[in-house]
Design a protein around this motif. Structure first.
Motif, PDB file in Angstrom:
ATOM      1  N   PRO A 297       0.805  -1.225   0.000  1.00  0.00           N
ATOM      2  CA  PRO A 297       0.000   0.000   0.000  1.00  0.00           C
ATOM      3  C   PRO A 297       0.840   1.277   0.000  1.00  0.00           C
ATOM      4  N   ASP A 298       2.137   1.150   0.286  1.00  0.00           N
ATOM      5  CA  ASP A 298       3.012   2.325   0.286  1.00  0.00           C
ATOM      6  C   ASP A 298       3.749   2.508  -1.036  1.00  0.00           C
ATOM      7  N   LEU A 299       3.496   1.646  -2.018  1.00  0.00           N
ATOM      8  CA  LEU A 299       4.217   1.675  -3.293  1.00  0.00           C
ATOM      9  C   LEU A 299       3.559   2.655  -4.262  1.00  0.00           C
ATOM     10  N   VAL A 300       4.346   3.541  -4.835  1.00  0.00           N
ATOM     11  CA  VAL A 300       3.870   4.417  -5.907  1.00  0.00           C
ATOM     12  C   VAL A 300       3.891   3.617  -7.205  1.00  0.00           C
ATOM     13  N   VAL A 301       2.756   3.558  -7.893  1.00  0.00           N
ATOM     14  CA  VAL A 301       2.625   2.755  -9.108  1.00  0.00           C
ATOM     15  C   VAL A 301       2.175   3.645 -10.256  1.00  0.00           C
ATOM     16  N   ALA A 302       2.856   3.525 -11.385  1.00  0.00           N
ATOM     17  CA  ALA A 302       2.464   4.264 -12.591  1.00  0.00           C
ATOM     18  C   ALA A 302       2.226   3.276 -13.712  1.00  0.00           C
ATOM     19  N   ARG A 303       1.164   3.497 -14.454  1.00  0.00           N
ATOM     20  CA  ARG A 303       0.848   2.665 -15.617  1.00  0.00           C
ATOM     21  C   ARG A 303       0.760   3.554 -16.852  1.00  0.00           C
ATOM     22  N   LEU A 304       1.264   3.020 -17.938  1.00  0.00           N
ATOM     23  CA  LEU A 304       1.313   3.749 -19.200  1.00  0.00           C
ATOM     24  C   LEU A 304       0.762   2.851 -20.289  1.00  0.00           C
ATOM     25  N   SER A 305      -0.090   3.405 -21.145  1.00  0.00           N
ATOM     26  CA  SER A 305      -0.597   2.631 -22.285  1.00  0.00           C
ATOM     27  C   SER A 305      -0.604   3.502 -23.529  1.00  0.00           C
ATOM     28  N   ALA A 306      -0.772   2.861 -24.672  1.00  0.00           N
ATOM     29  CA  ALA A 306      -0.838   3.606 -25.931  1.00  0.00           C
ATOM     30  C   ALA A 306      -2.212   4.232 -26.128  1.00  0.00           C
ATOM     31  N   TRP A 307      -3.263   3.419 -26.008  1.00  0.00           N
ATOM     32  CA  TRP A 307      -4.597   3.835 -26.435  1.00  0.00           C
ATOM     33  C   TRP A 307      -5.511   4.236 -25.294  1.00  0.00           C
ATOM     34  N   GLY A 308      -5.016   4.222 -24.068  1.00  0.00           N
ATOM     35  CA  GLY A 308      -5.858   4.642 -22.951  1.00  0.00           C
ATOM     36  C   GLY A 308      -6.412   3.445 -22.207  1.00  0.00           C
ATOM     37  N   TRP A 309      -7.411   3.723 -21.379  1.00  0.00           N
ATOM     38  CA  TRP A 309      -7.876   2.719 -20.421  1.00  0.00           C
ATOM     39  C   TRP A 309      -9.365   2.427 -20.514  1.00  0.00           C
ATOM     40  N   HIS A 310     -10.079   3.149 -21.358  1.00  0.00           N
ATOM     41  CA  HIS A 310     -11.534   3.064 -21.283  1.00  0.00           C
ATOM     42  C   HIS A 310     -12.217   2.658 -22.593  1.00  0.00           C
ATOM     43  N   GLY A 311     -11.554   2.807 -23.724  1.00  0.00           N
ATOM     44  CA  GLY A 311     -12.206   2.569 -24.997  1.00  0.00           C
ATOM     45  C   GLY A 311     -12.006   1.162 -25.532  1.00  0.00           C
ATOM     46  N   PRO A 312     -12.561   0.889 -26.715  1.00  0.00           N
ATOM     47  CA  PRO A 312     -12.470  -0.456 -27.305  1.00  0.00           C
ATOM     48  C   PRO A 312     -11.059  -0.858 -27.705  1.00  0.00           C
ATOM     49  N   CYS A 313     -10.154   0.107 -27.837  1.00  0.00           N
ATOM     50  CA  CYS A 313      -8.778  -0.206 -28.241  1.00  0.00           C
ATOM     51  C   CYS A 313      -7.813  -0.255 -27.066  1.00  0.00           C
ATOM     52  N   ALA A 314      -8.336  -0.187 -25.843  1.00  0.00           N
ATOM     53  CA  ALA A 314      -7.473  -0.026 -24.671  1.00  0.00           C
ATOM     54  C   ALA A 314      -6.453  -1.148 -24.527  1.00  0.00           C
ATOM     55  N   ASP A 315      -6.794  -2.358 -24.949  1.00  0.00           N
ATOM     56  CA  ASP A 315      -5.882  -3.485 -24.735  1.00  0.00           C
ATOM     57  C   ASP A 315      -4.987  -3.755 -25.940  1.00  0.00           C
ATOM     58  N   ARG A 316      -4.927  -2.815 -26.879  1.00  0.00           N
ATOM     59  CA  ARG A 316      -4.152  -3.045 -28.095  1.00  0.00           C
ATOM     60  C   ARG A 316      -2.727  -2.490 -27.969  1.00  0.00           C
ATOM     61  N   ARG A 317      -1.855  -3.076 -28.754  1.00  0.00           N
ATOM     62  CA  ARG A 317      -0.483  -2.582 -28.830  1.00  0.00           C
ATOM     63  C   ARG A 317      -0.473  -1.244 -29.561  1.00  0.00           C
ATOM     64  N   GLY A 318       0.539  -0.449 -29.290  1.00  0.00           N
ATOM     65  CA  GLY A 318       0.608   0.827 -29.998  1.00  0.00           C
ATOM     66  C   GLY A 318       1.915   1.547 -29.746  1.00  0.00           C
TER      67      GLY A 318
END
Length: 452
Positions: A297-318
């Motif tokens: 719970p004390d760990l700072v976590v950052a996530r980065l994606s190409a297409w975002g997190w909410h749309g139909p392409c969120a899980d795609r490579r980019g």
């Protein structure tokens, strides 16, 4: 006060009155139909301001001066073009990467990595039987010309390859930065130091380019950065050299019990975890949000994606070039002949990288103050939406040419040879603008922390 800088600083959760502390000087560059100059200087500006804020918290006193030189920004945003290894430039795009006419429009492909090249060719039924790239490029052009652009995109996606139909401009709904504050686990003050991130342990699971730009910046600011790659997922030498300053590089196979145990030891001692793989790709290793919140719970976590997190392409490579095509930036930047164009830099990658570094620095500041860690998420699509959506505005002299880059380049030795490379544009009084550690050979460092 620069409006784009104020907007980005607000998205980071910074105190509004601090945004005016950033001064911009020097000769601008990065001329474009879109306000790339404004994006570039604002992202570097807030990264510098976040470093100054953390430095003040560690050392007391006033806020260190932040003076961002726009010449340094323009060179840093095109760092891969300026890099020389023993006097030689690095390759940028492979012959099968680029814009291609389709039956009803244009397609952008990305085939720089051998596995992506193989998947693209397989998806389109093109045998790769040792032919040279010129022959394959002609064959690829012929096949693509007969297919609708969206058909190419979906075929490539299904095969794990990379091709995107060039779309009209449509700003993404993705936020620029998403932040979630966790429960208070007790303040974690950092000892005084001349470097804002000194002693902070950063576990870096990112690849091209935004994530490595962010962790390269944290390394400049004093963090102990260890990049971890899978042994079979080879990195391009030029890309690794350009973004490998200020960090070490190791390889671990998380499926292997011994390597997994080593990784768990590293994770237990980390302050920051940065993840740049597709959403969900690493969940099976216990790196999903829920598990990380429960275990650290004390760990700072950052996530980065190409297409975002909410749309139909969120899980795609980019990659940056594909997001430019898919969000319509390529249409805005098209030439008089109607061929799609590009930004004057891989600005989505570089800009998102500096925003990511800023978000991590701010998370460390808040954890030190309140004891609450943060999880943050950013995407290239979110940065593209900011660029397209009018939130940056225009900056006088957007099309002005950059000055000669030599003053922002420096020479250093490395295991790869003599390097000529860009300095960091991050500008905080008392903080160096170049790294004290050149890139080591990819994957050759021991999987342990340098700091005790």
């Amino acid at each position: 006060m620069d409006a784009a800088t104020a907007h980005a600083w607000a998205a980071l959760g910074g105190r509004p009155d601090l945004a005016g502390h950033v001064a911009f000087v020097g000769t601008p560059g990065l001329g474009s139909a879109l306000p790339v100059r404004g994006l570039a200087r604002a992202t570097v500006g807030v990264c510098s301001l976040a470093a100054a804020e953390l430095g003040r918290l560690r050392n007391g006193g006033g806020l260190p001066a932040v003076r961002v030189d726009e010449g340094a920004v323009a060179v840093a945003f095109t760092s891969e073009r300026h890099l020389r290894v023993d006097g030689r430039p690095i390759p940028l795009f492979a012959p099968l990467s680029g814009f291609w006419p389709a039956a009803d429009g244009w397609v952008r492909t990305h085939a720089n990595y051998p596995h992506h090249r193989a998947r693209l060719l397989a998806a389109l039924g093109i045998p790769d039987s040792g032919r040279d790239d010129d022959v394959l490029a002609r064959r690829l052009a012929g096949v693509l010309a007969e297919l609708p652009a969206l058909d190419v995109q979906e075929r490539a996606c299904a095969a794990g390859g990379l091709a995107v139909a060039v779309a009209p401009p449509h700003p993404s709904d993705e936020p620029l930065i998403e932040t979630q504050a966790l429960d208070n686990t007790g303040a974690r003050p950092l000892r005084p130091s001349t470097l804002p991130a000194d002693g902070v342990r950063v576990l870096d699971l990112t690849r091209v380019l935004a994530g490595p730009v962010a962790t390269r910046t944290l390394g400049l600011l004093g963090a102990d950065v260890l990049r971890v790659d899978a042994p079979w997922l080879r990195e391009d030498d030029g890309t690794h050299i350009d973004t490998g300053f200020g960090k070490r590089s190791t390889r671990l196979a998380l499926e292997d019990p011994a390597d997994r145990a080593t990784f768990e030891e590293l994770l237990r001692a980390a302050d920051v975890l940065v993840l740049g793989y597709r959403p969900g790709a690493l969940d099976r290793y216990g790196l999903d949000d829920d598990t990380l919140r429960e275990r650290r719970p004390d760990l700072v976590v950052a996530r980065l994606s190409a297409w975002g997190w909410h749309g139909p392409c969120a899980d795609r490579r980019g990659f940056d070039s594909l997001v430019q095509a898919g969000t319509g930036i390529a249409v805005v930047e098209q030439g008089d002949d109607g061929r799609p164009g590009t930004l004057p830099a891989q600005a989505l990658d570089h800009g998102t990288g500096y925003l990511l570094a800023a978000a991590l620095l701010r998370a460390l500041t808040e954890r030190s103050r309140t004891g609450a860690a943060r999880h943050v998420r950013l995407s290239l699509a979110g940065t593209a939406g900011w660029l397209l959506g009018g939130g940056i505005g225009s900056v006088a002299g957007d099309a002005a040419p950059a000055e000669e880059p030599d003053r922002w380049l420096v020479d250093s030795d490395s295991p790869y040879g003599r390097l000529r490379h860009a300095r960091s544009p991050v500008a905080v009084a008392g903080v160096p603008t170049s790294w004290d550690r050149s890139p080591s050979r990819w994957g050759t460092d021991a999987p342990r922390w340098a700091t005790s």
